[in-house]
Structures are given as C-alpha cells and as structure tokens.
Design a protein around this motif. Structure first.
Motif, PDB file in Angstrom:
ATOM      1  N   GLU A 112    -112.048 -44.448  27.767  1.00  0.00           N
ATOM      2  CA  GLU A 112    -112.413 -44.701  28.844  1.00  0.00           C
ATOM      3  C   GLU A 112    -111.724 -44.774  29.849  1.00  0.00           C
ATOM      4  N   GLN A 124    -108.283 -45.240  30.141  1.00  0.00           N
ATOM      5  CA  GLN A 124    -107.375 -44.429  29.980  1.00  0.00           C
ATOM      6  C   GLN A 124    -107.943 -42.860  31.230  1.00  0.00           C
ATOM      7  N   ALA A 125    -109.315 -42.719  30.369  1.00  0.00           N
ATOM      8  CA  ALA A 125    -109.711 -41.560  31.712  1.00  0.00           C
ATOM      9  C   ALA A 125    -109.700 -41.844  32.802  1.00  0.00           C
ATOM     10  N   ALA A 126    -110.658 -43.013  33.274  1.00  0.00           N
ATOM     11  CA  ALA A 126    -110.683 -43.304  34.401  1.00  0.00           C
ATOM     12  C   ALA A 126    -109.678 -42.959  35.380  1.00  0.00           C
ATOM     13  N   LEU A 127    -108.172 -44.174  34.347  1.00  0.00           N
ATOM     14  CA  LEU A 127    -107.112 -44.158  35.490  1.00  0.00           C
ATOM     15  C   LEU A 127    -106.409 -42.708  35.457  1.00  0.00           C
ATOM     16  N   VAL A 128    -106.673 -41.630  34.908  1.00  0.00           N
ATOM     17  CA  VAL A 128    -106.273 -40.522  34.962  1.00  0.00           C
ATOM     18  C   VAL A 128    -106.793 -40.049  36.320  1.00  0.00           C
ATOM     19  N   LEU A 129    -107.949 -40.222  36.816  1.00  0.00           N
ATOM     20  CA  LEU A 129    -109.316 -40.066  37.340  1.00  0.00           C
ATOM     21  C   LEU A 129    -108.875 -40.321  38.564  1.00  0.00           C
ATOM     22  N   GLY A 130    -107.837 -41.301  38.638  1.00  0.00           N
ATOM     23  CA  GLY A 130    -107.405 -41.921  39.680  1.00  0.00           C
ATOM     24  C   GLY A 130    -107.748 -43.472  40.351  1.00  0.00           C
ATOM     25  N   ALA A 131    -108.400 -44.410  39.281  1.00  0.00           N
ATOM     26  CA  ALA A 131    -108.988 -45.077  39.485  1.00  0.00           C
ATOM     27  C   ALA A 131    -107.481 -46.304  39.515  1.00  0.00           C
ATOM     28  N   SER A 132    -108.175 -47.530  40.457  1.00  0.00           N
ATOM     29  CA  SER A 132    -107.297 -48.290  40.220  1.00  0.00           C
ATOM     30  C   SER A 132    -107.953 -49.084  38.970  1.00  0.00           C
ATOM     31  N   GLN A 143    -110.820 -51.181  39.718  1.00  0.00           N
ATOM     32  CA  GLN A 143    -112.011 -50.227  39.560  1.00  0.00           C
ATOM     33  C   GLN A 143    -112.351 -50.133  38.533  1.00  0.00           C
TER      34      GLN A 143
END
Lengths: 348, 290
Positions: free
Chosen positions: B176, B178-186, B189
């Motif tokens: 999850e 990693q998914a957040a990072l790929v979606l552009g989250a810092s 965040q």
C-alpha cells in the motif's frame, strides 16, 4: 510515450535478477513481459516504475533519462498483483488518492476530483461501488478499481504486475479481453508482466520472453509462437514433445523420420502435440507406438503414446477426430509429425 | 453468522463433572489471586471511612506523587510512541544490516530486571558514575531527581509500542505504501494517510499498555528516585513509604488509585480490541453478503 531500456542489470546478493537488459517499448503499444517465475520480469517492471533501482543501465522516457527520477515524479501508473488498495478507504477515496495528495497549486477542486473519479469508475464499470471498502469487493472488482486508481493521475505509462494472477480462470479471461479493449480506446503505453503464455498471446501487441534475467526473444505473438528463437521459447509457449537426435548430412533423424537441420552435432527436435497425425496403418517413416492413456479435456483429447527409445509422446486431437476413429488404450498406432522445430547445439 | 456455532463432537464433549471441576478450579484461582486482592485494596482503603480516604488522597505528598506519576507518563509515553512507530516502520518495511540486533535490543528491557535498569542509570549519572563529575560541575541533577525517574520509565516501557506494531506491520507488507508513492504521495503523506490509519488500533493498544506500565513501574524508579517525599516519589513509591510507616489507610488509598487505573486500562484495552475486531467483522460480513 516510448520507453527505452538500456543495459539494465540488477543483482540481489549473489542472484542476478536482470542481466544487461535492453529493450524499446513503442509509444502506445501493449507489451507483455512473459517468463517463468524468477526470470526477472517483475524486477524489470519495478525498475521501470522506479520502485527498484538498477545496479547499472538507463531508463529513458520519451528520450529523457529517468534513471534518477524518483518513483513519485515518474508519472507511471502501477497495478499490483494483489491490488494494494488502501483498505481503510472507500473505493471513491482510493481512486481520488492520487489527486488529493497533489500539492495545493496543482490539486484539482473537490468538485473536479469528484467528477474525475466518477468518470474513471464509469470507465471500469463500477461506479455503483463508490462507497464500498476494498474488503467488500470481489477479486476482479478490486483489480478494476486498482486500474482506475492508477489511471486517475493520468500516467504517461501504465505498468501492470501479473494483473490477473490472483483471479480464477473465468474472471481472468473476461478481464484480459476488457483490458485489451480499454487499451485500444486509451492508447496509453503499457507493459504487463505475466507467466501465462495464453494471456500474453491474446492480449499483447508484442511479447518479450524472458528467462534467467535475460531476454530470449522479442516479437509479435505470431513471431514468437511460429518462429521461436530458442528451445526455451518453444517450450514456454505451449506443450511440446522433445526428441533428442544427431545431425547427419543436413538431416536429423527421429525413429525413421527425417527433419531438415542446420549443421551441428546434437539436435533437439520439438513437435507440438496438436501437430501430429495419428494412423492405424503403417506409413513410410512414421513412428510406431502404442496408446498408453487417453484423457478427455473438453474440446480436445490428449493421448499418451509410448514410443521405443524415446520418452512418451503426447498427441492432441480435436474431439470429433477422436470420436471418428474410436482410438482405444493399448492400440498400436503410427505417428507422423506435420511440423517440427529443430535446434542444433542448444542445451536445455 | 455469529449464531452459527459449529459443534465439534468428541473434542469438547467431556463428562459434566470434568467441565465443572476445570471451570471451578479456574474460578477459585481467579478469585484467590485476582479478585480478593483487588477488593481488599478498596476495602482497606475505605475501612476507616470516606473522610480519611479522601484526606489521604489530598494530602500534599500524595498529590505530589500523583503529579509526578502523570508528568513521567506524559513524557515517557509520547517518546516511546514516536520511537516505537519509527522502529517498527524500519524493521517491518525495510531490509538492512543489523536488523536482528535492533530487534534484540528493543526486547532488552523485557529481559533485564527493572532494578538492574535503574542501577545502569545510577552508574552512568550518579555522583560517582561516569558522567557524575561533569554533571555535578554543571549543576545538573539526574539521579535522585525527576530526569532520572523519566529515563528509567522510558527504559522499562521501551518495547511496548514497537513490539505491538512489528508483527502487524510485517503482516500488512508495504504494497500500500508503494502504491501511494507511485501515485505521487510524499513520504509524510504516505505515513499519515496510509500507514497510520492501518495500524491505529495496534498503536493505541501498545500505548495503553505502555502507559499502564509507566504509571505502575516500581523497581527501576525506586533505584533512581532517592525517595524524597513530595519531590521524587511516584505513586508506587509513595504507597511503599506509607505502608512501611504503618499508615495503612494512606497506603491503600493511594494503591486504590493505581488499582482504578488498572481497571480503566483494562476497560480501554477491551474496548480497543472489540473495536478493531468489529471493524474486521463488518468488512467480512459485508464481503460475504456479496
């Protein structure tokens, strides 16, 4: 947007996951990375996404070096094998996540986010699930939501890691057709990883067959299926019968049958089970054998024929042909390969 | 779903007298070792009436002990909360050298006697300790003062939050995030929006346990405190002093505060467990209803 992969090498301890991989992904195509587990296909996908850093080599997006670009700034959409949906958020919030975490200056308004999310949920035909939580969805629905979430940030490239790997056969077939149609509508450059040759052959524009951290062959589905570049590719793309032979004056001989072969010492002769003719009468150069097992597999029937001096040969017949001839276990039969692929000086 | 109990014949079908005997033994033990002592604390505290009980609680030394205990917990728990989350995050989500050493170190306070833990600080910061001279020269008091008590408490409550979170975070994996990072989250965040909501119940559970231990710790604190009345006594130390002075009402009155605290902790703990389970259950039932 095109992707260029140049000399990517990645090592995990003593294990070489990727060995000097170079590959071009054309703009707008749907490319499959196909190979057995442990062949490095997922690692390559993660290197493209920026989730893994390569030990050597370069990744170029549309001609610009992205090797040092952080995963956050690569503008890729990534779909995980096990969906990786945020379990504490509703479907709507999952899809909206990529928009909500943007810095204030580029973040769309709430109304705009709402519009975009519903548009995407419509696209994956699951708008009616907006208020559910991931645990309340079926596997196929989850994967479609994961795809909608990845598309929400308008990625330049879509990467899918075994997207249908955790689903049952029925749903899987349906979803991969749906993915193909979706890709035809959106034309976003996509790379997907799979170990299922049928999936790759059906969905992809081009297939990259990988083995042990290396690329075995790159080509269209027809190319890799009809003219496999190596014994590995041939074996991986379908069931095979293998005969060991020696090359003599340009011919490899298997139990009286002769196949044209390039010069070399040892030869491997491959024949697909459905490319063998079966007869009761002795024909010149046919391979004699005896039916050992018969298995009914729905539309096709598979016969195992024992042959002297070789491993048992599998023959696949369509149901109709099988019923016409009424083959029985224990019968003596003659095999004639209609097509064969000969490799010399290859080790398997 | 809940009414649908499965009967497993043969496994739980013991003769009635066996059932009664086993249940009876368990109940007698609970009564003797848990219930009677708990009741007796309140009984002894209230033996001479409400007025004396309340007088014992509002006595200045008692109030100062309560205050010190609260201050100590207020410092130690947030610090260990921060540390525990950071350590669990590092251990569960990353691979690095010395990881097993770190896990062992986190467990150290569980395996070391609290008295030894206290002694370590005396050896380090005491008048004759390694840093004693320097501290004396700069007029900084750690041992026999509040900082020493806080340090000792931090030490003994060190593992609670991290221990609670590590298995939870390992089980959840880092997909999850990693998914957040790929979606552009810092990174921040990702932590606030993805990691923290996923571990909130485990975290709360760890904090409750750490808090209970911080307020109730005796051994380590006793070594570093110096037992100065109205200055460096926490509630457990104050109870001991009063008891040694045969002031039973005072001792049990203060002890009843600790006992009440334990009951509140238990209630909170059950509530957290119930709440976390209910969240899971709701998701499961809804999934089955599909």
């Amino acid at each position: 947007m095109s992707i260029e992969i140049k000399g990517i090498t990645k090592q995990f301890g003593a294990f070489k996951a990727l060995n000097d991989i170079s590959l071009d992904v054309n703009s707008g195509e749907l490319l499959a990375l196909l190979g057995p587990s442990g062949c490095g296909k997922t690692t390559l996908l993660r290197v493209i996404a920026g989730l893994e850093t390569a030990d050597a080599g370069q990744i170029l997006f549309h001609g610009n070096d992205a090797t040092q670009t952080h995963v956050r700034e690569r503008q890729v959409g990534f779909v995980f094998q096990h969906y990786a949906l945020f379990r504490h958020m509703t479907v709507f919030e999952n899809v909206a996540f990529g928009l909500r975490v943007r810095p204030k200056s580029t973040r769309p308004s709430d109304a705009e986010i709402k519009r975009r999310v519903h548009e995407l949920l419509d696209l994956v035909q699951l708008d009616w699930l907006a208020d559910r939580y991931p645990a309340q969805l079926s596997g196929g629905q989850r994967q479609r939501i994961a795809l909608a979430r990845a598309l929400a940030v308008e990625p330049k490239v879509l990467l899918l890691d075994e997207p249908f790997g955790a689903l049952d056969t029925q749903v899987r077939k349906e979803l991969r057709r749906w993915l193909r149609r979706l890709h035809d509508e959106m034309h976003i450059t996509s790379v997907f990883v799979t170990h299922d040759q049928e999936e790759a052959l059906e969905v992809a524009d081009r297939i990259v067959v990988m083995n042990k951290g290396q690329i075995e062959q790159i080509g269209t589905p027809e190319q890799v299926y009809d003219t496999p570049a190596s014994p590995f590719v041939y074996q991986f793309l379908g069931d095979v019968n293998l005969f060991h032979s020696r090359v003599h004056e340009g011919w490899a001989e298997v139990a009286g049958q002769r196949f044209a072969a390039p010069e070399g010492k040892g030869a491997l002769v491959y024949v697909r089970p459905h490319e063998i003719d079966l007869t009761r009468d002795a024909i010149d150069h046919a391979i004699a054998g005896q039916i050992a097992h018969i298995r009914l597999l729905g539309a096709t029937v598979r016969l195992e024929v024992t042959v002297p001096d070789s491993e048992a040969v599998e023959v696949e017949l369509v149901r109709e042909q099988y019923q016409q001839n009424q083959w029985r276990v224990g019968e003596k039969v003659y095999l004639t390969p209609k097509n064969a692929q000969v490799y010399t000086d290859f080790s398997i | 779903m809940a009414n649908n109990k499965i009967r497993r014949p043969g496994i739980t079908d013991e003769a009635p007298w066996v059932k009664w005997l086993l249940t009876g033994i368990a109940l007698v033990f609970i009564g003797l070792f848990l219930l009677i002592p708990l009741v007796s604390v309140f009984f002894e505290a209230l033996r001479k009436g409400w007025e004396l009980y309340l007088a014992a609680l509002v006595e200045p030394d008692a109030l100062s002990a309560v205050k010190l205990t609260l201050v100590t917990a207020l410092i130690a728990v947030p610090l260990n909360l921060t540390f525990g989350v950071a350590a669990a995050w590092a251990i569960a989500k990353f691979e690095f050298k010395g990881k097993s050493v770190l896990i062992t170190l986190i467990d150290l306070p569980f395996s070391v006697s609290p008295v030894v833990a206290g002694l370590i600080y005396v050896l380090l910061f005491g008048a004759h300790g390694w840093f004693g001279e320097w501290l004396g020269a700069h007029d900084i008091k750690i041992i026999f003062a509040v900082p020493g008590i806080v340090l000792a408490t931090i030490f003994v409550t060190f593992p609670f939050v991290a221990r609670e979170l590590i298995p939870l975070m390992e089980a959840q994996g880092s997909d999850e995030e990693q998914a957040a990072l790929v979606l552009g989250a810092s990174g921040l965040q990702t932590f606030w929006r993805v990691t923290l909501p996923n571990i909130k119940w485990g975290l709360l559970y760890g904090v409750i346990l750490a808090n209970a231990r911080a307020m109730g710790e005796f051994g380590a604190v006793s070594v570093v405190s110096g037992h100065i009345r109205g200055m460096t006594n926490t509630i457990p130390l104050h109870v001991e002093i009063l008891y040694n002075e045969y002031n039973f009402v005072g001792a049990f009155a203060c002890a009843s505060i600790l006992a009440l605290l334990a009951l509140v902790t238990l209630a909170l703990k059950s509530w957290v467990e119930w709440k976390a389970e209910r969240d899971d259950e709701a998701a499961r039932i809804a999934a089955n209803a599909e």
